[in-house]
Design an enzyme around this catalytic site. Structure first.
Site, PDB file in Angstrom:
ATOM      1  N   LYS A  20       4.965  -3.153   8.587  1.00  0.00           N
ATOM      2  CA  LYS A  20       4.542  -4.389   8.857  1.00  0.00           C
ATOM      3  C   LYS A  20       3.301  -4.214   8.849  1.00  0.00           C
ATOM      4  O   LYS A  20       2.737  -3.037   9.093  1.00  0.00           O
ATOM      5  CB  LYS A  20       5.108  -5.234  10.160  1.00  0.00           C
ATOM      6  N   SER A  76      10.285 -12.382  15.696  1.00  0.00           N
ATOM      7  CA  SER A  76       9.573 -12.149  14.655  1.00  0.00           C
ATOM      8  C   SER A  76       9.855 -10.462  13.810  1.00  0.00           C
ATOM      9  O   SER A  76      10.208 -10.876  12.521  1.00  0.00           O
ATOM     10  CB  SER A  76       7.733 -11.673  14.519  1.00  0.00           C
ATOM     11  N   SER A  93       7.704 -13.087  11.852  1.00  0.00           N
ATOM     12  CA  SER A  93       6.376 -13.232  11.500  1.00  0.00           C
ATOM     13  C   SER A  93       6.687 -12.114  10.332  1.00  0.00           C
ATOM     14  O   SER A  93       5.585 -11.551   8.724  1.00  0.00           O
ATOM     15  CB  SER A  93       5.680 -13.815  11.938  1.00  0.00           C
TER      16      SER A  93
END
Lengths: 496, 476
Positions: free
Chosen positions: A81, A180, A156
């Site tokens: 990420k 997330s 996210s």
């Protein structure tokens, strides 16, 4: 197993083939890079693809394997990420503010992955600074759900989850502040685990809300989650909130079963309004699967659930408003000094143009919650509610070992569907953010596919530092249900 | 109407730890700009603070030395504001739960009066960087070397009522910091900074008046001057029927006046909240006890000991214990002489004058404590006179030689042998018949004249007591 293309492998399958020298790390990495080449234009899971370093790391992994120094992650292509700092590779947080920011240091999890010989194929897309549930808040691109390209992948960590679901990596790292990791895993039909707060070092994780953030794995199955979590866990003296507890190999004894486990089903979660009946049914079915596997299922109560969303959306933005103050155009990152007549104008221009709407909204919300005259009514009250939520879980875990619930009220929604309704978006975090507020671990495992062909996730939550037990329960469910074997059509056809 | 000023002081003392409060960078002063920096003190994305335990230890030392109550659990908090010298956009400080509260110290005023001044709180925080502005261009520079240097903020109760008291309070705080060896306490270099809150009220009133905050007081002289100015300004305002406005003022060194910072420093809302990156700081009683045991003798205790053990007057003891090095110098000297008060006189007189003249501190003194003690011993043994001793002291300061060496080289040994002095006296009497007559006629004050002549003749070496004795006898 031999029918699978290398990029389709799970981490443990690939590891077995690498160890048996049936495939090389270089071949595995090339296969994944080629898959990215084919699929990425449709999915947009990555912000940066690191082809050259991936090839170098794969070559190094082959050398380690040849020398007999391989571990379970050696030569495994992973996606990271893009708010996890990677030395020498830009780390954008999907923000214009850090579009050209290349950290001169690695996050602790990256140091761990390097030491295990893992291969980083790219930096995954996300909501800007991890603020969002759909990956629509990325300053660069909207990632699409590999199961239905017109739908969001969740967020996210949407890029991390979509990359795993679309076989554009074998596993990935995400971060979870209010769901997330778990919510995009649920929407993409993969496994996502948020560890106990303090289990994984936050050093080098760009902070959204420091007291809630944790890095965790997103993988194709529970075994892989156990392998990846084992690799990144552990005390780090550079993170004062990381906890000095020994880390066992979590992938051992996953098949120990749930016969001695009591699973609690919180009535407040099951009675929530707005839960899609298909999601509800998938969870009810999962309870039956666990009962058949020998678990005792009991009704439990988490009485302060109704206040969780409100409290979370005060605590998290409050911390964020302070954490994001450093992006001021002075030292690094984006600066809009063009029309600035003075320092204050430079700040205003930089932060107005550098941050997207959702980030600005949360900074304003957090600034307000901490302001003098409002602190007691908002931030302080929210912190008190947080304590009550923690106590709810502590009480629950005196009567059960695992808590079972949905991950999200619905399956993935359409891109743009909720973009103008932030409150609706916030409310959909109801099942996940309590685990962050309390600091307990939670995992999302696939538990069904809707009639519309969208995956649904099951959430299991465990007591503090009981990841081993949590993974055993998740593994039992996964093996009994076989839900992890369902793949998106993008996978079956090789293309859409 | 009689007015009474009320003064409270906020002191920021830089701690002399080797490394910064939340990272491993050096705290050394004077390095080229931005060379003592790392991702942590530069506030780069994703990095985290780790508390330097030495800072905690130093804070506990100061808390003990100022009789504070030490919190078993305290917290770091973020003070949020934007400024280029603050890389994270917040300063890590302590707010609701400081490490120490409810202390006090004693100060001695010039008239010998002792006053107790309350310490409200002591807390730990990080220093900010340093901005500089190029007046010829629209450019500013920031040096982050100072960012993250540990500070102790020490806040007094508003219990001082004159610039003198404020000065004495600051000197005592600085002296404590130096005794504890935790800060240089150098105001000019910025390792010891002071902000003052000042208000006035009718004498005897219980309510506090509206206060102003005075910043940029970077020398002891400025503090007292600025306070005197501000007190006068406020009294005049009230007398003229005006109201004191709560504001922040900057002391203008060049114009000798306080200037309003309005506009520059707007009312900030710092939005303090507990720093989630740092755990609550738990301090075990055992740790406090251990640090307590390691504390050196502090000025108050030392002063008392100097009075009882060396028989010094309070006044001497107070001055000699103001600094740890000065006290050590005295003790070294006093142990080697018969009368410690003589050592005290020499240190407070000749030595202090010498140090002031050459701008040196006691630990740089050109005359060592051992040598001064030797000099005093020569005097006490009657080898040289007090007058000769002063000359020898000047020589010692200049050449660095030992006193006995100088006395031997220059043949300065005091002459106490009557048979050696008598011929000189006879010669002087013979040469000054007119003065002898006047003396014998009743002008006994002339004895001093004769003593002077004899001393001159002997190059100061004659024992003055002997000269007096012999002269009185021969003239009488």
């Amino acid at each position: 197993m031999s029918e699978k293309a290398p990029y389709e492998l799970t981490i443990h399958e690939a590891q077995a083939l690498l160890a048996a020298k049936e495939i090389s790390a270089a071949e595995l990495t090339e296969s994944v890079l080629c898959r990215i080449e084919n699929i990425e234009p449709m999915v947009d899971a990555y912000i940066t693809i690191c082809r050259e370093t991936a090839r170098k790391e794969a070559a190094a992994a082959d050398k380690a394997i040849a020398e007999g120094k391989a571990g379970p992650l050696t030569g495994i292509p992973l996606a990271i990420k893009d708010l996890i700092c990677t030395k020498g590779h830009r780390t954008t947080c999907a923000s214009k503010m850090l579009a050209d920011f290349t950290p001169p240091y690695d996050a602790m999890v990256m140091e761990k992955l390097h030491s295990h010989g893992a291969v980083m194929v790219g930096k995954a897309n996300m909501d800007e600074f991890a603020m969002g549930s759909s990956t629509e808040n990325s300053a660069f691109k909207t990632t699409r759900n590999p199961w239905a390209l017109e739908r969001i992948p969740g967020g996210s960590s949407g890029g991390s989850a979509a990359a795993v679901a679309a076989d554009m990596c074998l596993g990935s790292l995400g971060s979870d502040t209010g769901g997330s990791i778990r919510q995009p895993a649920s929407h993409c039909g993969v496994v996502g685990l948020k560890p106990t707060y303090g289990r994984v070092s936050r050093y080098g994780l760009v902070a959204f809300a420091s007291s809630l953030d944790q890095i965790g794995p997103i993988t194709k199955d529970v075994t892989d989650a156990a392998i990846l979590l084992t690799a990144i866990s552990g005390y780090d003296r550079r993170d004062s909130t990381s906890i000095d507890k020994p880390v066992a190999d979590l992938s051992r004894d996953l098949d120990a079963g749930v016969k001695n486990m009591t699973i609690g089903i919180p009535r407040e979660y099951m009675e929530q309004d707005g839960v899609d009946p298909e999601v509800q049914q998938a969870v009810v079915n999962a309870v039956e699967v666990m009962k058949e596997a020998g678990a005792t299922c009991v009704d439990i109560s988490l009485p302060h659930t109704d206040h969780a969303v409100a409290a979370y959306y005060l605590v998290a933005p409050a911390e964020a408003s302070s954490n994001l103050a450093r992006y001021d155009g002075v030292k690094y990152g984006f600066r809009d000094g063009s029309a600035a007549g003075n320092l204050k104008e430079m700040y205003i221009n930089t932060r107005s143009a550098g941050f997207g709407a959702e980030v600005r909204r949360r900074i304003l919300l957090g600034t307000y919650a901490l302001s003098s005259g409002y602190y007691d009514a908002y931030y302080k009250k929210a912190s008190q509610i947080r304590t009550l939520i923690r106590q709810d879980f502590e009480a629950a875990f005196t009567t059960c070992d695992i808590i079972l619930s949905p991950v999200a009220p619905t399956a993935a929604f359409a891109i743009g569907e909720k973009a103008d309704d932030p409150l609706q978006m916030y409310l959909s975090d109801i099942f996940t953010l309590s685990a962050n507020m309390a600091g307990i671990p939670g995992i999302s495992v696939p538990c069904g596919v809707t009639t519309g062909g969208l995956p649904v996730g099951l959430q299991l939550m465990g007591n503090y530092f009981e990841e081993a037990q949590l993974l055993k329960a998740a593994y039992t469910y996964e093996q009994a249900s076989g839900m992890h074997l369902k793949k998106p059509s993008i996978h079956r056809n090789g293309s859409l | 109407m009689a007015f009474e000023p009320v003064i409270g002081l906020e002191v920021h003392a830089q701690l002399k730890t080797r490394t910064k409060i939340f990272c491993g960078c050096s705290t050394k002063f004077g390095a080229p700009p931005n060379t003592h920096v790392c991702p942590v003190c530069l506030g780069m994305p994703g990095v985290l603070p780790v508390l330097n335990q030495k800072v905690v230890e130093y804070a506990i030392r100061m808390a003990l030395a100022t009789n504070c109550r030490i919190a078993g659990e305290s917290r770091f908090a973020r003070k949020n504001y934007f400024y280029p010298d603050l890389p994270k956009g917040y300063q890590i400080s302590q707010y609701e739960m400081p490490i120490a509260e409810h202390g006090h110290i004693h100060i001695t005023l010039s008239d010998g009066a002792v006053r107790k001044i309350g310490i409200t709180r002591i807390h730990m925080e990080e220093d900010a960087g340093k901005s500089s502005h190029d007046p010829s261009r629209a450019v500013s520079f920031v040096d982050y070397n100072r960012t993250g240097v540990p500070l102790l903020e020490i806040v007094s109760e508003p219990e001082m009522h004159s610039p003198e008291e404020a000065g004495a309070y600051l000197r005592r705080l600085r002296s404590l910091l130096r005794y504890l060896d935790i800060s240089d306490g150098n105001m000019e270099e910025g390792s010891f900074r002071c902000d003052a809150n000042i208000s006035i009220r009718e004498k005897g009133a219980a309510e506090l008046g509206t206060r102003t905050e005075l910043k940029n007081l970077n020398s002891f002289r400025f503090v007292e001057k600025a306070l005197a100015y501000e007190i006068k300004r406020q009294i005049e305002m009230v007398k003229d029927g005006e109201k004191v406005v709560q504001e922040t003022l900057l002391w203008d060194v060049n114009q000798n006046r306080s200037v309003s910072m309005r506009g520059k420093e707007e009312a900030h809302d710092y939005r303090y909240f507990p720093d989630p990156d740092l755990l609550p700081l738990v301090i075990e009683e055992e740790m406090v006890a251990r640090i307590g045991k390691s504390l050196p003798e502090l000025p108050d205790q030392k002063k008392e000991r100097f009075v009882t053990h060396y028989g010094l007057p309070e006044y001497d003891a107070d001055i000699l214990t103001a600094g740890r090095d000065l006290a050590a110098y005295f003790e070294c000297c006093a142990r080697q002489v018969k009368n410690p008060k003589t050592a005290s006189n020499w240190i407070m007189g000749e030595l202090t004058a010498l140090l002031n003249a050459c701008g040196k501190t006691i630990d740089e003194s050109p005359v060592s404590a051992e040598d001064l003690a030797k000099l005093i011993a020569l005097m006490e043994d009657g080898v040289i006179s007090g007058k000769i001793a002063k000359a020898v002291f000047s020589d010692m300061a200049e050449t660095g030689k030992a006193p006995d060496e100088i006395v031997a080289e220059k043949g300065l040994v005091q002459v106490s042998d009557a048979s050696a002095v008598e011929p000189v006296i006879d010669r002087i009497i013979a040469a000054h018949t007119a003065e002898v007559e006047k003396y014998r006629g009743g002008n006994t004050k002339l004895l001093g004249f004769f003593v002077g002549q004899v001393m001159k003749e002997t190059g100061g070496k004659a024992n003055p007591r002997l000269v007096n004795e012999l002269l009185s006898k021969k003239l009488g």
